[in-house]
Write an enzyme that holds these catalytic residues in place. Structure first.
Site, PDB file in Angstrom:
ATOM      1  N   HIS A 120      -7.283   0.775   8.463  1.00 49.03           N
ATOM      2  CA  HIS A 120      -7.384   2.080   7.797  1.00 49.03           C
ATOM      3  C   HIS A 120      -8.728   2.248   7.099  1.00 49.03           C
ATOM      4  CE1 HIS A 120      -2.725   2.621   7.597  1.00 49.03           C
ATOM      5  NE2 HIS A 120      -3.219   2.820   8.806  1.00 49.03           N
ATOM      6  N   GLY A 186       4.347  -6.915   2.648  1.00 50.85           N
ATOM      7  CA  GLY A 186       4.062  -5.894   1.643  1.00 50.85           C
ATOM      8  C   GLY A 186       3.768  -4.520   2.188  1.00 50.85           C
ATOM      9  N   THR A 187       4.509  -4.119   3.237  1.00 48.12           N
ATOM     10  CA  THR A 187       4.325  -2.767   3.758  1.00 48.12           C
ATOM     11  C   THR A 187       5.694  -2.139   3.975  1.00 48.12           C
ATOM     12  OG1 THR A 187       3.328  -1.414   5.513  1.00 48.12           O
ATOM     13  CG2 THR A 187       4.082  -3.610   6.145  1.00 48.12           C
ATOM     14  N   ASN A 212       8.537  -9.156   1.903  1.00 46.08           N
ATOM     15  CA  ASN A 212       8.397  -7.957   1.072  1.00 46.08           C
ATOM     16  C   ASN A 212       9.180  -8.129  -0.229  1.00 46.08           C
ATOM     17  OD1 ASN A 212       7.101  -5.218   1.408  1.00 46.08           O
ATOM     18  ND2 ASN A 212       9.165  -4.572   0.813  1.00 46.08           N
ATOM     19  N   LEU A 213       8.911  -7.208  -1.175  1.00 47.09           N
ATOM     20  CA  LEU A 213       9.657  -7.311  -2.434  1.00 47.09           C
ATOM     21  C   LEU A 213      11.152  -7.111  -2.176  1.00 47.09           C
ATOM     22  CD1 LEU A 213       8.950  -7.767  -5.386  1.00 47.09           C
ATOM     23  CD2 LEU A 213       8.851  -5.299  -5.710  1.00 47.09           C
ATOM     24  N   GLU A 214      11.446  -6.150  -1.278  1.00 48.24           N
ATOM     25  CA  GLU A 214      12.844  -5.929  -0.894  1.00 48.24           C
ATOM     26  C   GLU A 214      12.877  -5.453   0.543  1.00 48.24           C
ATOM     27  OE1 GLU A 214      11.735  -3.539  -3.473  1.00 48.24           O
ATOM     28  OE2 GLU A 214      11.152  -2.143  -1.893  1.00 48.24           O
ATOM     29  N   ALA A 230       5.053 -11.146  -3.461  1.00 48.13           N
ATOM     30  CA  ALA A 230       4.170 -11.754  -2.447  1.00 48.13           C
ATOM     31  C   ALA A 230       3.507 -13.035  -2.946  1.00 48.13           C
ATOM     32  CB  ALA A 230       3.106 -10.741  -2.034  1.00 48.13           C
TER      33      ALA A 230
END
Ligand code: APR
Length: 243
Positions: A120, A186-187, A212-214, A230
């Site tokens: 990106h 983390g996405t 990921n966090l969740e 993370a």
């Protein structure tokens, strides 16, 4: 969970805003959907830039300045340590435009099989609107920043805005087609084409892991899920990874 006893040679890791969150870089969809107080359409689209270049340049100038206040965290360092010791192929694709992966890999030099792609774009790069030439850019950028590469050109952030094509997609797809392990870190899986990478890895027969966090909206597409911050989950997962 399907067994994956095969040896691992090719790794593709995809990262998103969640890997930089603990460094103090805000994620995109955590709060009210606003992006540092702006609607995305105002600051992350070609139309927004054409309509109000001063607003857009100021938005990215602020984010570029914020980089001086943040540092790579244990998750970035764990990936750099893996890149230093990994003897196979390792492509790290980030959706993030911060330079935290770059700094981590500058401090811990990677092996020959490593490659980092910012699909990106990057806050610390600028692009000429007429020639397309990309150059390093560390300071602020004015609304009508003249381009040294074209008499009618202006310098814009080298950021992929909504509606624009992400970078290096052929290279990324080739790596996904050949990988043995795909790890998404983390996405939220809310934005394509990155959200579809797990499918390409599955077609290649790779082991697919979401860290990921969740659980994300795409969690069921992965063989495995590892959930937690993370800076804890990433070092733990890669510490024991062997070819
Ligand atoms: N550790 C691990 N994961 C975390 C942490 C953390 N400390 N903090 C947040 N997360 C997770 C969230 O649960 C969420 O799933 O990181 C994810 C961040 O999701 P988004 O904010 O949607 O960011 P991202 O997925 O990178 O966005 C993709 O969208 O706006 C566009 O171009 C922009 O590159 C961006 C793309």
């Amino acid at each position: 969970m399907t067994g994956h006893a095969e040896p691992i040679h090719g790794i593709v890791v995809l990262t998103g805003a969640g890997i930089s969150a603990e460094s103090g870089v805000p994620t995109f969809r955590a709060s009210d959907g606003l992006w540092c107080g702006h609607r995305v359409e105002e600051v992350a689209t070609p139309e927004g830039y054409a309509a109000n270049p001063a607003l857009v340049q100021d938005f990215y100038n602020q984010r570029r300045r914020q980089l001086a206040e943040v540092r790579p965290n244990a998750a970035h360092v764990a990936l750099a340590e893996l890149a230093a010791r990994w003897e196979g192929d390792f492509l790290l694709v980030t959706q993030n435009v911060d330079d935290l992966h770059d700094r981590a890999h500058a401090e811990i030099p990677p092996g020959a099989g490593f490659e980092l792609i910012h699909m990106h774009g990057e806050l610390l790069k600028a692009r000429c609107t007429r020639s397309g030439v990309v150059m390093d850019w560390f300071g602020d950028m004015a609304a009508d920043e003249a381009s040294p590469h074209h008499p009618q050109g202006r310098m814009r952030p080298h950021i992929v805005w909504f509606g624009e094509m992400p970078l290096a997609m052929e290279r990324i797809e080739a790596a996904l087609a050949a990988c043995d392990l795909f790890v998404s870190i983390g996405t939220s899986g809310a934005v394509y084409p990155a959200a579809g990478f797990v499918q390409l890895a599955r077609y290649a027969g790779a082991r697919t892991v979401e860290i990921n966090l969740e659980p994300t909206q795409g969690a069921r597409l992965f063989d495995e899920g590892v959930y937690g911050p993370a800076t804890e989950a990433v070092p733990a997962f890669f510490r024991d990874l062997q070819t």
